[in-house]
Design an enzyme around this catalytic site. Structure first.
Site, PDB file in Angstrom:
ATOM      1  N   LYS A 185       5.492  11.080   8.767  1.00 43.23           N
ATOM      2  CA  LYS A 185       5.052  11.761   7.364  1.00 43.23           C
ATOM      3  C   LYS A 185       3.809  10.775   6.965  1.00 43.23           C
ATOM      4  O   LYS A 185       3.961   9.694   6.577  1.00 43.23           O
ATOM      5  CB  LYS A 185       6.345  11.682   6.289  1.00 43.23           C
ATOM      6  CG  LYS A 185       5.859  12.324   5.208  1.00 43.23           C
ATOM      7  CD  LYS A 185       6.393  11.639   3.684  1.00 43.23           C
ATOM      8  CE  LYS A 185       5.405  10.376   3.364  1.00 43.23           C
ATOM      9  NZ  LYS A 185       4.125  10.553   2.954  1.00 43.23           N
ATOM     10  N   GLU A 261       6.200  -2.748   7.307  1.00 44.62           N
ATOM     11  CA  GLU A 261       4.977  -3.541   7.446  1.00 44.62           C
ATOM     12  C   GLU A 261       4.337  -3.162   5.696  1.00 44.62           C
ATOM     13  O   GLU A 261       3.906  -2.138   5.487  1.00 44.62           O
ATOM     14  CB  GLU A 261       3.933  -2.807   8.295  1.00 44.62           C
ATOM     15  CG  GLU A 261       4.306  -2.939   9.692  1.00 44.62           C
ATOM     16  CD  GLU A 261       4.175  -4.426  10.333  1.00 44.62           C
ATOM     17  OE1 GLU A 261       3.234  -5.063   9.543  1.00 44.62           O
ATOM     18  OE2 GLU A 261       4.644  -4.640  11.357  1.00 44.62           O
ATOM     19  N   CYS A 295      -4.149  -4.004   4.317  1.00 46.50           N
ATOM     20  CA  CYS A 295      -3.164  -5.095   3.959  1.00 46.50           C
ATOM     21  C   CYS A 295      -3.503  -6.691   4.414  1.00 46.50           C
ATOM     22  O   CYS A 295      -3.139  -7.518   3.754  1.00 46.50           O
ATOM     23  CB  CYS A 295      -1.785  -4.773   4.757  1.00 46.50           C
ATOM     24  SG  CYS A 295      -2.232  -4.460   6.301  1.00 46.50           S
ATOM     25  N   GLU A 392      -2.291  -7.804  -5.251  1.00 43.26           N
ATOM     26  CA  GLU A 392      -2.982  -7.229  -4.067  1.00 43.26           C
ATOM     27  C   GLU A 392      -4.366  -6.369  -4.745  1.00 43.26           C
ATOM     28  O   GLU A 392      -4.027  -5.396  -5.510  1.00 43.26           O
ATOM     29  CB  GLU A 392      -2.161  -6.316  -3.449  1.00 43.26           C
ATOM     30  CG  GLU A 392      -2.438  -6.201  -1.879  1.00 43.26           C
ATOM     31  CD  GLU A 392      -1.548  -5.195  -1.068  1.00 43.26           C
ATOM     32  OE1 GLU A 392      -0.491  -4.705  -1.675  1.00 43.26           O
ATOM     33  OE2 GLU A 392      -1.544  -5.193   0.302  1.00 43.26           O
TER      34      GLU A 392
HETATM   35  P1  NAP Z   1       2.666   3.392  -0.580  1.00 45.50           P
HETATM   36  O1  NAP Z   1       2.470   4.274  -1.965  1.00 45.50           O
HETATM   37  O2  NAP Z   1       3.895   2.416  -0.459  1.00 45.50           O
HETATM   38  O3  NAP Z   1       2.773   4.773   0.490  1.00 45.50           O
HETATM   39  C1  NAP Z   1       2.698   4.515   1.777  1.00 45.50           C
HETATM   40  C2  NAP Z   1       3.524   5.509   2.189  1.00 45.50           C
HETATM   41  O4  NAP Z   1       4.931   5.888   1.691  1.00 45.50           O
HETATM   42  C3  NAP Z   1       2.959   6.943   2.000  1.00 45.50           C
HETATM   43  O5  NAP Z   1       3.076   7.905   3.134  1.00 45.50           O
HETATM   44  C4  NAP Z   1       3.565   7.713   0.737  1.00 45.50           C
HETATM   45  O6  NAP Z   1       3.419   8.971   0.716  1.00 45.50           O
HETATM   46  C5  NAP Z   1       4.796   7.174   1.086  1.00 45.50           C
HETATM   47  N1  NAP Z   1       5.915   6.966  -0.018  1.00 45.50           N
HETATM   48  C6  NAP Z   1       5.713   6.772  -1.341  1.00 45.50           C
HETATM   49  N2  NAP Z   1       6.615   6.760  -2.164  1.00 45.50           N
HETATM   50  C7  NAP Z   1       7.737   7.043  -1.202  1.00 45.50           C
HETATM   51  C8  NAP Z   1       9.153   7.159  -1.335  1.00 45.50           C
HETATM   52  N3  NAP Z   1       9.614   6.942  -2.514  1.00 45.50           N
HETATM   53  N4  NAP Z   1      10.006   7.611  -0.247  1.00 45.50           N
HETATM   54  C9  NAP Z   1       9.227   7.807   0.832  1.00 45.50           C
HETATM   55  N5  NAP Z   1       7.861   7.654   1.124  1.00 45.50           N
HETATM   56  C10 NAP Z   1       7.071   7.412  -0.029  1.00 45.50           C
HETATM   57  O7  NAP Z   1       1.465   2.580  -0.177  1.00 45.50           O
HETATM   58  P2  NAP Z   1      -0.108   2.822  -0.018  1.00 45.50           P
HETATM   59  O8  NAP Z   1      -0.604   2.581  -1.524  1.00 45.50           O
HETATM   60  O9  NAP Z   1      -0.348   4.168   0.536  1.00 45.50           O
HETATM   61  O10 NAP Z   1      -0.454   1.906   0.882  1.00 45.50           O
HETATM   62  C11 NAP Z   1      -1.100   0.704   0.558  1.00 45.50           C
HETATM   63  C12 NAP Z   1      -0.021  -0.352   0.562  1.00 45.50           C
HETATM   64  O11 NAP Z   1       0.124  -0.381   2.230  1.00 45.50           O
HETATM   65  C13 NAP Z   1      -0.652  -1.853   0.173  1.00 45.50           C
HETATM   66  O12 NAP Z   1       0.559  -2.232  -0.232  1.00 45.50           O
HETATM   67  C14 NAP Z   1      -1.081  -2.357   1.813  1.00 45.50           C
HETATM   68  O13 NAP Z   1      -0.850  -3.812   1.714  1.00 45.50           O
HETATM   69  C15 NAP Z   1       0.183  -1.844   2.663  1.00 45.50           C
HETATM   70  N6  NAP Z   1      -0.262  -1.647   4.046  1.00 45.50           N
HETATM   71  C16 NAP Z   1       0.540  -2.528   4.909  1.00 45.50           C
HETATM   72  C17 NAP Z   1       0.345  -2.754   6.204  1.00 45.50           C
HETATM   73  C18 NAP Z   1       1.012  -3.433   7.126  1.00 45.50           C
HETATM   74  O14 NAP Z   1       0.864  -3.501   8.380  1.00 45.50           O
HETATM   75  N7  NAP Z   1       1.834  -4.447   6.602  1.00 45.50           N
HETATM   76  C19 NAP Z   1      -0.863  -1.863   6.862  1.00 45.50           C
HETATM   77  C20 NAP Z   1      -1.487  -0.849   5.864  1.00 45.50           C
HETATM   78  C21 NAP Z   1      -1.206  -1.143   4.599  1.00 45.50           C
HETATM   79  P3  NAP Z   1       2.566   9.420  -0.605  1.00 45.50           P
HETATM   80  O15 NAP Z   1       1.284   8.487  -0.613  1.00 45.50           O
HETATM   81  O16 NAP Z   1       2.150  10.786   0.030  1.00 45.50           O
HETATM   82  O17 NAP Z   1       3.146   9.290  -1.686  1.00 45.50           O
END
Ligand code: NAP
Length: 492
Positions: A185, A261, A295, A392
């Site tokens: 997804k 992650e 990240c 962040e």
């Molecule tokens: P996010 O809001 O947590 O979303 C990540 C993924 O989870 C998206 O596909 C999102 O879908 C989905 N999602 C959101 N709510 C969900 C729920 N309740 N149940 C299941 N899936 C759900 O994060 P983001 O804002 O997209 O990404 C930024 C974050 O990712 C930052 O904190 C960054 O540090 C972290 N990140 C970490 C790494 C690593 O390797 N450690 C790498 C890249 C990014 P939708 O967006 O469609 O809602």
């Protein structure tokens, strides 16, 4: 072909339905999800908007394909990954343009991400045939131990918008290599790169149902039933710590294997004995890669007082000189942030720091007009209680503080619940080792502003996650260890 015609062609070239059981199909309820270009705020196209029932249908397909895929010869699993790597490599330019259109990052960075994404397939093509086991004599003699590695089973893979392809191949690659089927997804804001990837996997000969792609505006509503269903055996998630925590709770119910992650708050430390110009080069990479939306982005800069002014002046000059604009334009380094909420968050954090006494050395503002742009910004005199050092930023903003001693900076660097990556610049070998060992992070960039590499174990500690992706350990996340106790009869 003009750029605009090329843009239309790459968007038109992607299947925009759900990819389930090897077939493209619309969402059961017929809903569509719009995809926008963050630089123009124009709608690019729409993709299928899955309902919970579509998610379960994708899980059905993954479950049905699991036994056959687990029995597939590892070499052939590897060959499919290798072919996919080659197909992606042949199409870097079109995939990069697609990524820039949906996510905003400059074309050069998108090309870099596409190559990085492909490399995970090449790496795991090589790992597919190296899944080994063990055979041993029991310590008391007599019996024997046989240890085998088996695929975990159907896996749910969830990826964020900031690296729309590489965060996917980093999970799909080891899942395929290990013999696991999956439902992936992608984030609602950037589904196109993943849909293009599904087409490539099919072209490379991946059997139906091994990888299924579900795009949705209701991620929580679609994912939770898949987790609670009980047939998936693994969740691999990349995203924010808040969502990761929620998913861990849901997974606890089914005792799922999890890889997480999550978010980061990376310190970037420059000691007096560092090569300052090299540190500025590293800071540019660690801060501006992906427009700061990574990240691994350096979130807090700590510079020892002897080189603080030189580092800050050189870094601020470089930050100020970066061309800003639409990612498709030649030479642009700073594209738009993903959406207006991202700009609001960066603005709030900078304003909070300035209200508490921080000084703006360059930037510090948005750009009027269409698109979600924020200027590369350097702040100094950061108060300890400013939100910008504990949250962040996810944008092109660098808050710089000074320090006097190694002990002091270690205390400040580790004073965070996160522990993904830390950066350290020093010319002193003993200090390099000492500080690298003392930093509470899963990864350390030592005299280097970038750590990501498919051949290295990527991941965090503390609130930054559980598990590793890439490297020789990446495939372990998708393997269970089975031990067979063999009773050996004495020779009659
Ligand atoms: P996010 O809001 O947590 O979303 C990540 C993924 O989870 C998206 O596909 C999102 O879908 C989905 N999602 C959101 N709510 C969900 C729920 N309740 N149940 C299941 N899936 C759900 O994060 P983001 O804002 O997209 O990404 C930024 C974050 O990712 C930052 O904190 C960054 O540090 C972290 N990140 C970490 C790494 C690593 O390797 N450690 C790498 C890249 C990014 P939708 O967006 O469609 O809602």
């Amino acid at each position: 072909m003009s750029i605009a015609a090329g843009e239309t062609a790459v968007v038109d070239g992607v299947d925009k339905d759900l990819y389930i059981g090897g077939a493209w199909r619309p969402a059961a309820e017929g809903k569509r999800l719009p995809v926008y270009d963050p630089s123009t705020e124009r709608e690019l196209c729409s993709v299928a908007d899955a309902s919970p029932a579509d998610g379960i249908a994708a899980l059905d397909a993954a479950v049905a394909a699991q036994p056959g895929w687990a029995a597939y010869p590892p070499r052939e699993r590897g060959e499919i990954l290798r072919r996919s790597y080659e197909l992606i490599s042949e199409r870097v330019d079109e995939l990069a343009l697609l990524m820039t259109l949906e996510m905003g990052k400059p074309l050069a960075e998108s090309r870099g991400e596409v190559a990085y994404a492909a490399d995970f397939f090449r790496w795991f093509a090589e790992e597919a045939v190296r899944i080994d086991g063990g055979y041993a004599v029991a310590p008391k003699g007599g019996g024997r131990f046989l240890v085998a590695r088996q695929p975990v089973g159907p896996s749910i893979l969830i990826t964020p918008w900031n690296f729309p392809m590489a965060m996917g191949t980093r999970k799909i690659g080891p899942a395929i290599a290990a013999g696991c089927t999956s439902v992936i997804k992608p984030a609602a804001q950037t589904p196109l790169s993943m849909l293009a990837l599904a087409g490539i996997l099919a072209e490379a000969g991946l059997p139906d149902g091994v990888v299924n792609v579900v795009t949705t505006s209701d991620s929580g509503g679609v994912v939770e039933p898949m987790i609670r269903d009980g047939r998936a055996r693994k969740l691999s998630f990349t995203g924010s710590t808040g969502v990761g925590r929620k998913l861990l709770e849901q997974c606890a119910d089914q005792v799922l294997r999890t890889s997480m992650e999550l978010g980061g708050n990376a310190p970037f430390i420059v000691f007096d004995d560092a090569d300052v110009d090299a540190a500025v080069d590293g800071a540019m990479l660690a801060k501006l890669r992906n427009i700061g939306e990574a990240c691994t982005a350096a979130n807090r800069f700590y510079v020892q007082s002897g080189v603080a002014e030189e580092f800050t002046r050189k870094f601020a000059e470089r930050m100020q000189a970066q061309p800003i604009g639409r990612g498709t334009e030649e030479g642009v380094v700073i594209g738009p942030l993903i959406d207006s909420a991202a700009v609001d968050k960066v603005t709030t954090l900078v304003d909070d720091a300035v209200e508490r006494g921080a000084v703006v050395r360059t930037g510090g503002s948005t750009i009027d007009g269409t698109g979600h742009y924020y200027r590369p910004t350097v702040l100094t005199d950061i108060p300890a209680d400013a939100r910008i050092v504990s949250e962040e930023i996810f944008g092109p903003v660098a808050p710089i503080s000074t320090f006097e001693t190694e002990q002091e900076v270690l205390g400040r660097a580790n004073n965070t619940p996160y522990g993904l990556v830390s950066y350290l610049y020093t010319g002193d070998f003993d200090r390099a080792l000492r500080v690298s060992e003392a930093l509470e992070a899963g990864m350390v960039g030592l005299n280097q502003g970038i750590v990501s590499n498919p051949a290295a174990p990527f991941g965090g500690i503390k609130h930054s996650g559980v598990g590793r992706e890439g490297g020789t350990v990446g495939i372990d996340e998708f393997l269970e260890t089975k031990y067979v106790a063999i009773g050996l009869r004495e020779q009659p």
